[in-house]
Design a protein around this motif. Structure first.
Motif, PDB file in Angstrom:
ATOM      1  N   SER A 100     -13.049   2.986   6.587  1.00 41.59           N
ATOM      2  CA  SER A 100     -11.803   2.223   6.624  1.00 41.59           C
ATOM      3  C   SER A 100     -11.574   1.613   8.003  1.00 41.59           C
ATOM      4  CB  SER A 100     -10.622   3.122   6.236  1.00 41.59           C
ATOM      5  OG  SER A 100     -10.746   3.579   4.904  1.00 41.59           O
ATOM      6  N   ASP A 103      -5.135   3.220   2.374  1.00 41.82           N
ATOM      7  CA  ASP A 103      -5.326   2.111   1.436  1.00 41.82           C
ATOM      8  C   ASP A 103      -6.412   2.494   0.429  1.00 41.82           C
ATOM      9  OD1 ASP A 103      -3.489   0.409   2.725  1.00 41.82           O
ATOM     10  OD2 ASP A 103      -4.985  -0.133   4.227  1.00 41.82           O
ATOM     11  N   GLY A 104      -6.092   2.401  -0.846  1.00 42.79           N
ATOM     12  CA  GLY A 104      -7.049   2.768  -1.887  1.00 42.79           C
ATOM     13  C   GLY A 104      -7.099   4.246  -2.185  1.00 42.79           C
ATOM     14  N   VAL A 151     -14.446  -0.309   0.606  1.00 42.38           N
ATOM     15  CA  VAL A 151     -14.555   1.048   1.146  1.00 42.38           C
ATOM     16  C   VAL A 151     -14.775   2.061   0.022  1.00 42.38           C
ATOM     17  CG1 VAL A 151     -13.321   2.883   2.361  1.00 42.38           C
ATOM     18  CG2 VAL A 151     -13.176   0.523   3.184  1.00 42.38           C
ATOM     19  N   THR A 152     -14.023   1.920  -1.074  1.00 40.22           N
ATOM     20  CA  THR A 152     -14.171   2.834  -2.211  1.00 40.22           C
ATOM     21  C   THR A 152     -15.541   2.677  -2.857  1.00 40.22           C
ATOM     22  OG1 THR A 152     -11.792   2.776  -2.621  1.00 40.22           O
ATOM     23  CG2 THR A 152     -13.189   3.531  -4.429  1.00 40.22           C
ATOM     24  N   THR A 169     -14.609   8.012   4.253  1.00 35.76           N
ATOM     25  CA  THR A 169     -13.591   6.982   4.061  1.00 35.76           C
ATOM     26  C   THR A 169     -12.842   6.650   5.348  1.00 35.76           C
ATOM     27  OG1 THR A 169     -12.093   8.734   3.303  1.00 35.76           O
ATOM     28  CG2 THR A 169     -13.218   7.458   1.626  1.00 35.76           C
ATOM     29  N   VAL A 226      -9.007  -1.510   7.704  1.00 32.48           N
ATOM     30  CA  VAL A 226      -7.879  -1.051   6.891  1.00 32.48           C
ATOM     31  C   VAL A 226      -7.638   0.416   7.211  1.00 32.48           C
ATOM     32  CG1 VAL A 226      -8.312  -2.699   5.026  1.00 32.48           C
ATOM     33  CG2 VAL A 226      -9.404  -0.439   4.951  1.00 32.48           C
ATOM     34  N   THR A 227      -6.529   0.972   6.698  1.00 32.68           N
ATOM     35  CA  THR A 227      -6.256   2.392   6.904  1.00 32.68           C
ATOM     36  C   THR A 227      -6.879   3.197   5.762  1.00 32.68           C
ATOM     37  OG1 THR A 227      -4.196   2.514   5.645  1.00 32.68           O
ATOM     38  CG2 THR A 227      -4.054   1.729   7.921  1.00 32.68           C
ATOM     39  N   PHE A 228      -7.146   4.478   6.025  1.00 29.42           N
ATOM     40  CA  PHE A 228      -7.767   5.292   4.973  1.00 29.42           C
ATOM     41  C   PHE A 228      -6.800   5.570   3.824  1.00 29.42           C
ATOM     42  CE2 PHE A 228      -5.815   8.572   7.616  1.00 29.42           C
ATOM     43  CZ  PHE A 228      -5.324   9.467   6.677  1.00 29.42           C
ATOM     44  N   LYS A 269      -9.811  -6.998  -2.179  1.00 30.73           N
ATOM     45  CA  LYS A 269      -9.255  -6.168  -1.116  1.00 30.73           C
ATOM     46  C   LYS A 269     -10.356  -5.372  -0.416  1.00 30.73           C
ATOM     47  CE  LYS A 269      -4.654  -5.514  -3.145  1.00 30.73           C
ATOM     48  NZ  LYS A 269      -3.661  -4.534  -3.641  1.00 30.73           N
ATOM     49  N   ARG A 270     -10.220  -5.266   0.890  1.00 29.57           N
ATOM     50  CA  ARG A 270     -11.238  -4.558   1.659  1.00 29.57           C
ATOM     51  C   ARG A 270     -11.294  -3.069   1.298  1.00 29.57           C
ATOM     52  NH1 ARG A 270     -11.823  -6.776   7.847  1.00 29.57           N
ATOM     53  NH2 ARG A 270     -11.940  -9.012   7.364  1.00 29.57           N
ATOM     54  N   GLU A 271     -10.150  -2.478   0.930  1.00 31.61           N
ATOM     55  CA  GLU A 271     -10.181  -1.054   0.581  1.00 31.61           C
ATOM     56  C   GLU A 271     -11.027  -0.783  -0.651  1.00 31.61           C
ATOM     57  OE1 GLU A 271      -5.899  -2.440  -0.540  1.00 31.61           O
ATOM     58  OE2 GLU A 271      -7.379  -2.830   1.027  1.00 31.61           O
TER      59      GLU A 271
END
Length: 481
Positions: A195, A204-205, A417-418, A191, A200-202, A412-414
């Protein structure tokens, strides 16, 4: 005269499966157009990352007969550049085997098992959630994967002595760490890298991933405990029942006495050896999570620990060397499987079809609704994970391309990532291109098709949980900020 019994179909070995996949991927390089993205250096990630929208066709490089033959070799090291591929992991496995061989020669493991079985009598089932919690913690925090190979030889005899089977032990380790990676929270190799690549930051999500981790862990533990209880009540229910005697002879070679009298033979020397044994694993975990260690340092640790144990136990030079070599010999097949699995990725990259597959994924999500978009992204990452089992490698490859597409879909970009993290973690529970999966099954002597038969109901349940979580987060999470 009775007619001769027809031979039953026998599922191919892991070696045959992996070599067949190398041939299949090589054949695809003749069919799938070659192409590449432009790449730019990323100081944050320390790697070159693809540039979205820059894909272009390039000259084909189909892989032929000699490429297929060299693929298992290239799986260990690049024969042109002389850089390592899987040789470091394979060497690590061999040295672990030697270390286990030395510790076993002291008699400490057998004596320890006898004492543990006395202490746990009537409560053996509590080992499963406790150990799976520890492995999941390692998976979700630092992506515990190759490191788990060191624990199989330790845990399998304990589980067999507790009247479970080798498959139960493999499930505790592989599914325990695997579900942690599936629900990666602060995993730097999954992640965090993804991220960064997604912009984005890790953090987020993080809440969503914590929920996914908790729910999936509970379901996975319940699944393993249910199977273990059935095997303990009726050994014939084991999926590896036909290997029961063989496994007991192999993993409980010294046939330790689990009675009170047998446990009394647990000497002071045994205690010292087992303390050193546990301390070695503790130092390994510290080195990987804090000290920046990887395969070379871990291999050196187990080599030094084997020598220290041999000296303290007064095995003598001859017995120490013989025990180490015999232990390494036991895991030679595992080391070879690891290189063969890496050869599949080598052929695909050399054939220049990896970026083409990614480009097809990029264009397939255009015009979808928000919920459909995130679910399709999840399945795209599932497909890519079969070809790129490395979570960090897949993150660097896919996130710079797929994350910006989420902006146009209003997602959302997070969440992308998820979707990546859960998909990669899910596939790495079963993919034959993973050295962790094939190596763990080989150590546990669990045939690959038996593992698939065991784990498929759990995969269905976990997939439904993840898809529901992603869909609900898309609907109720609001638009990108």
């Amino acid at each position: 005269m009775p007619s001769a019994e027809k031979p039953r179909f026998r599922f191919p070995s892991a070696f045959t499966i992996l070599f067949a996949l190398i041939i299949l991927v090589a054949a695809l390089t003749w069919i799938i157009p070659a192409g590449q993205y432009e790449r730019v250096a990323s100081e944050a990630l320390g790697k070159d990352v693809p540039v979205a929208g820059s894909y272009a066709l390039t000259d084909a490089n189909p892989q032929g007969f000699f490429d297929v033959i060299l693929a298992p070799i290239a799986g260990f090291y690049d024969p042109v550049a002389y850089t390592a591929n899987a040789i470091d992991v394979s060497l690590f496995v061999l040295i672990i085997g030697g270390f286990i061989g030395v510790v076993t020669a002291t008699g400490a493991i057998d004596a320890g098992i006898a004492r543990a079985m006395i202490r746990l009598k009537g409560r053996e089932n509590w080992m499963i959630p406790f150990l799976m919690a520890l492995f999941a913690l390692g998976g979700t925090t630092y992506g515990m994967a190759e490191e788990t190979l060191a624990f199989y030889v330790l845990l399998i005899p304990v589980m067999i002595a507790a009247k479970y089977d080798a498959l139960t032990a493999v499930a505790v380790i592989l599914l325990g760490a695997g579900v942690g990676v599936l629900g990666s929270t602060i995993n730097a190799f999954s992640t965090v890298i993804a991220s960064d690549a997604a912009g984005v930051t890790f953090a987020d999500g993080l809440v969503l991933r914590l929920v996914i981790l908790a729910v999936c862990w509970v379901v996975t533990v319940a699944f393993v405990m249910r199977y273990a209880a059935r095997v303990r009540a009726d050994p014939a229910k084991s999926l590896v029942y036909d290997k029961k005697s063989e496994n007991e002879a192999h993993f409980l070679a010294a046939t330790p006495d689990h009675s009170e009298a047998g446990a009394a033979t647990f000497t002071g020397l045994h205690k010292i050896v087992l303390v050193l044994f546990a301390l070695t694993f503790g130092v390994m975990i510290w080195g990987v999570s804090v000290g920046g260690w990887w395969m070379a340092e871990m291999s050196g640790l187990f080599l030094a620990a084997a020598i220290v144990v041999g000296v303290i136990a007064r095995l003598g030079e001859g017995k120490l060397v013989d025990s180490f070599v015999n232990g390494a010999r036991d895991l030679l097949g595992v080391a070879l499987i690891i290189g063969l699995a890496r050869g599949i990725v080598v052929v695909m990259d050399a054939g220049l079809i990896t970026d083409t597959i990614l480009h097809a994924a990029e264009t397939s999500v255009a015009g979808l609704s928000q919920t459909a978009f995130i679910l399709v992204i999840y399945w795209i990452e599932v497909g890519l994970s079969f070809f790129v089992p490395s979570t960090s490698g897949l993150a660097v490859l896919s996130m710079p391309i797929l994350a910006p597409v989420a902006d146009f879909a209003g997602v959302k970009r997070e969440l992308v990532v998820t979707a990546f993290a859960t998909a990669s973690g899910m596939v790495n529970l079963i993919t034959p291109t993973s050295a962790v999966v094939m190596g763990g099954l080989a150590i546990g002597r669990v045939p690959y098709e038996r593992w698939l038969r065991f784990v498929w109901p759990l995969l269905v349940a976990l997939t439904l949980i993840v898809m529901a979580a992603l869909a609900m987060a898309t609907v109720f999470g609001g638009p990108p900020t």
